[in-house]
Structures are given as structure tokens and as C-alpha cells.
Design an enzyme around this catalytic site. Structure first.
Site, PDB file in Angstrom:
ATOM      1  N   ASP A 159      81.724 -20.409  14.649  1.00 22.14           N
ATOM      2  CA  ASP A 159      80.700 -19.469  15.125  1.00 22.14           C
ATOM      3  C   ASP A 159      80.270 -18.520  14.003  1.00 22.14           C
ATOM      4  O   ASP A 159      79.084 -18.195  13.860  1.00 22.14           O
ATOM      5  CB  ASP A 159      81.233 -18.655  16.300  1.00 22.14           C
ATOM      6  CG  ASP A 159      81.369 -19.488  17.571  1.00 22.14           C
ATOM      7  OD1 ASP A 159      80.872 -20.631  17.589  1.00 22.14           O
ATOM      8  OD2 ASP A 159      81.982 -18.989  18.537  1.00 22.14           O
TER       9      ASP A 159
ATOM     10  N   ASN B 158      85.259 -26.735  12.396  1.00 16.51           N
ATOM     11  CA  ASN B 158      85.905 -26.400  13.675  1.00 16.51           C
ATOM     12  C   ASN B 158      87.305 -26.995  13.769  1.00 16.51           C
ATOM     13  O   ASN B 158      88.236 -26.349  14.268  1.00 16.51           O
ATOM     14  CB  ASN B 158      85.047 -26.894  14.841  1.00 16.51           C
ATOM     15  CG  ASN B 158      83.858 -25.980  15.129  1.00 16.51           C
ATOM     16  OD1 ASN B 158      83.930 -24.773  14.900  1.00 16.51           O
ATOM     17  ND2 ASN B 158      82.781 -26.553  15.620  1.00 16.51           N
TER      18      ASN B 158
ATOM     19  N   GLU C 248      74.939 -27.384  15.523  1.00 20.02           N
ATOM     20  CA  GLU C 248      74.786 -26.833  14.180  1.00 20.02           C
ATOM     21  C   GLU C 248      73.438 -27.214  13.562  1.00 20.02           C
ATOM     22  O   GLU C 248      73.251 -27.148  12.347  1.00 20.02           O
ATOM     23  CB  GLU C 248      75.918 -27.325  13.276  1.00 20.02           C
ATOM     24  CG  GLU C 248      75.896 -28.806  12.947  1.00 20.02           C
ATOM     25  CD  GLU C 248      76.553 -29.676  14.015  1.00 20.02           C
ATOM     26  OE1 GLU C 248      76.854 -30.849  13.698  1.00 20.02           O
ATOM     27  OE2 GLU C 248      76.772 -29.204  15.149  1.00 20.02           O
TER      28      GLU C 248
ATOM     29  N   ASP D  95      70.684 -29.277   9.180  1.00 12.08           N
ATOM     30  CA  ASP D  95      71.979 -29.514   9.812  1.00 12.08           C
ATOM     31  C   ASP D  95      73.083 -29.083   8.844  1.00 12.08           C
ATOM     32  O   ASP D  95      73.054 -29.427   7.665  1.00 12.08           O
ATOM     33  CB  ASP D  95      72.123 -31.007  10.146  1.00 12.08           C
ATOM     34  CG  ASP D  95      73.379 -31.294  10.937  1.00 12.08           C
ATOM     35  OD1 ASP D  95      73.318 -31.229  12.177  1.00 12.08           O
ATOM     36  OD2 ASP D  95      74.428 -31.589  10.325  1.00 12.08           O
ATOM     37  N   ILE D  96      74.035 -28.291   9.339  1.00 15.26           N
ATOM     38  CA  ILE D  96      75.171 -27.890   8.506  1.00 15.26           C
ATOM     39  C   ILE D  96      76.072 -29.103   8.296  1.00 15.26           C
ATOM     40  O   ILE D  96      76.494 -29.752   9.258  1.00 15.26           O
ATOM     41  CB  ILE D  96      75.950 -26.742   9.160  1.00 15.26           C
ATOM     42  CG1 ILE D  96      75.049 -25.503   9.289  1.00 15.26           C
ATOM     43  CG2 ILE D  96      77.195 -26.397   8.347  1.00 15.26           C
ATOM     44  CD1 ILE D  96      75.681 -24.343  10.020  1.00 15.26           C
TER      45      ILE D  96
END
Length: 294
Positions: A188, A179, A215, A171-172
Site C-alpha cells: 500500500d 506483497n 497496481e 503497471d508496477i
């Protein structure tokens, strides 16, 4: 399996299609073949050999039909031939199989009426359509459908061969902040660059990566026990941390967290493997992020 129990359905399909196969998509086995015309390679031990593949078709329509319990259709090509393939799940006693109905449509009216058709472009179009079925449009990684179809088969193969298999859930970190602080275009960009980084740090002919959602991604390491998977995940984590993410002169600091699980007697199914990896990903998050837990 009692083949006679579905003779009626087979006889109906024989009036329309050239080749009818009953297959076990979980084990890639051909159970039965009925053929109306001369089609080469109809009796193959492995169902995918008909298409000159040495491994499971990436867009396995029969496995989709098996999992989704509905009839599905796709186009496929082999040499200079184009085929229509229909896959229908059937239940016999407590077992589920799939009837594959295959028709050669190369010389059909739909193609012959197109006088200037470029067969190379047609074949590429078929490949692109099939690819879209299992590819995440944004990142180019595999998608959730591919996970649901490929992961159970990889687990089964590892269990049969007594070889290790590990799954990493990644997971980022703080992706929502990316965002919110910039915009979704930047988000993106980060997702796509992250996939590029991961792709450079896995074995292309063995391991695979898929977008699990948002993500979050999973990486499947074949023939890798949990210690090897930990080492590979650490390499990816370092590569992401040290990469310069720059979008329109905006430099973004990106890190990721990882949870690892491996198949065992207790963890023997897709859902158990995913849940176990997710548990360790949660540990990585609460222990400070930008780390690998197993």
C-alpha cells in the site's frame, strides 16, 4: 428531440422539484428547462455553468446516470444554497438524455431542525461525499468510475477541437513479489508513493491519473501526441526507478512499465484507446519491464 414525448414525466417531477432540466451529458448541453421558482442562471449553454463551474463537474451525476442507465441522487451547494439533485436517463428515439431534477433544500425541515448546524461544515461534507464517488480511497487518484465517465468526454473534446490526446497505461513491476516478500502494508505504501511521484510529473490543470485496478494506473495527457507522451512517460519511469522507497527502514526497489496509445481515426473510443495502451504495456513487460513502449 421531441420534448412533448416526456411531458407527462416532467409534469410529475414539477410537483416535487424546483427546476427540471433535460441535458445532453456527453456534450454538456442544456436541451430544455422548466422552472417552478426564481432560480438564477437556469438557461445556460453548458449544463455545469449552473454550479458556477467552468468545466465539467467532477462528480457529474448526469453522466453517471447516462452510463449506468439508472436514476441517481446527490447533494450539491451553490453559494449559501444547498440542493438535492436527481438524474434520470430517458430514451428518445435512438438518443439518450438525462432529466435533472433540482430542489433547493436550504430551508427544508431536514436543515431547519438542526439549530446548531454549521453550514460551512455541511458544504464541506457535501464536497467530500461527491469526491468519494470518483476517488480511489487508498491512493487518492481517480477511480475506475471516473475513467468511464471522463475519458469519453476528453476523447470527444479532442476530436472536436482536432487536438491530440494520449493515454498511458502503467503497471508496477513484480508488485506481487513486494506483497509476498514484505506485506500488504508495504504494498500500500508503494502504491501511494508512486501516485505522489506521478502527480509531481504531470500538468495538474490538464493531465490526470486514475487507478485502473490493483497496481495498474492510467495517465491521460491532453494536447500531447504520442511522442510527447513517450517523453513524459519516460520522465515518470525514471523518477520511479530513482526514488528511495523506504518503509520502516525497509528499502524497496520499485520500477514500472508503460504502454502508450493516442487517439486517431482507427483508435477513436475509450475501449479502443485502453486496449491499445494495454497491448503496448504487455510489450513492455515481455521486453524486460521498466520500459516504455508505444
Amino acid at each position: 428531440m421531441d420534448i412533448g414525448s416526456i411531458d407527462f414525466q416532467i409534469n410529475l417531477l414539477k410537483k416535487i422539484f424546483d427546476l427540471i432540466r433535460i441535458v445532453d451529458p456527453i456534450n454538456n448541453k442544456v436541451i430544455s428547462v422548466t422552472c417552478n421558482k426564481s432560480i438564477d442562471k437556469i438557461h445556460n449553454k453548458n449544463c455545469y455553468n449552473f454550479w458556477n463551474h467552468n468545466q465539467m463537474c467532477k462528480n457529474c451525476i448526469s453522466l453517471k446516470a447516462y452510463n449506468e442507465k439508472e436514476t441517481l441522487i446527490k447533494f450539491e451547494h451553490l453559494g449559501d444554497k444547498t440542493y438535492l439533485v436527481m438524474a434520470t436517463p430517458i430514451v428518445d428515439d435512438d438518443s439518450t438524455y438525462v432529466v435533472e431534477s433540482i430542489k433547493d433544500i436550504t430551508d427544508s425541515k431536514i436543515i431547519s431542525d438542526s439549530q446548531n448546524i454549521d453550514l460551512v461544515l455541511l458544504y464541506k461534507g457535501v464536497e467530500n461525499i461527491n469526491k468519494l464517488a470518483f476517488t480511489d480511497e487508498l491512493t487518492g487518484a481517480y477511480n475506475r468510475r471516473y475513467i468511464n465517465e471522463k475519458l469519453p468526454k476528453d476523447i470527444l473534446k479532442s476530436q472536436k477541437n482536432s487536438t491530440p490526446l494520449s493515454l498511458v497505461m502503467m503497471d508496477i513491476d513484480c508488485f506481487k513479489n513486494i506483497n509476498d516478500n514484505y506485506n500488504h502494508a508495504v504494498g500500500d505504501y508503494v502504491l501511494k508513493e508512486t501516485i505522489k511521484i506521478i502527480s509531481k510529473n504531470i500538468r495538474l490543470n490538464s493531465d490526470w491519473i486514475a487507478r485502473y485496478g490493483g497496481e495498474e494506473f492510467i495517465i491521460v495527457f491532453k494536447n500531447a501526441n504520442i511522442d510527447i507522451a513517450y517523453m513524459l512517460a519516460e520522465r515518470i519511469r525514471n523518477a520511479i526507478q530513482n526514488y528511495e522507497f523506504i518503509y520502516n527502514n525497509i528499502k524497496i526497489q520499485v520500477t514500472a512499465s508503460f504502454g502508450i496509445s493516442s487517439i486517431s481515426k482507427k483508435i477513436s473510443t475509450k475501449d479502443l484507446l485502453l486496449n491499445d495502451a494495454d497491448k503496448y504495456l504487455y510489450h513492455a513487460k515481455i521486453n524486460g519491464r521498466n520500459r516504455v513502449e508505444k
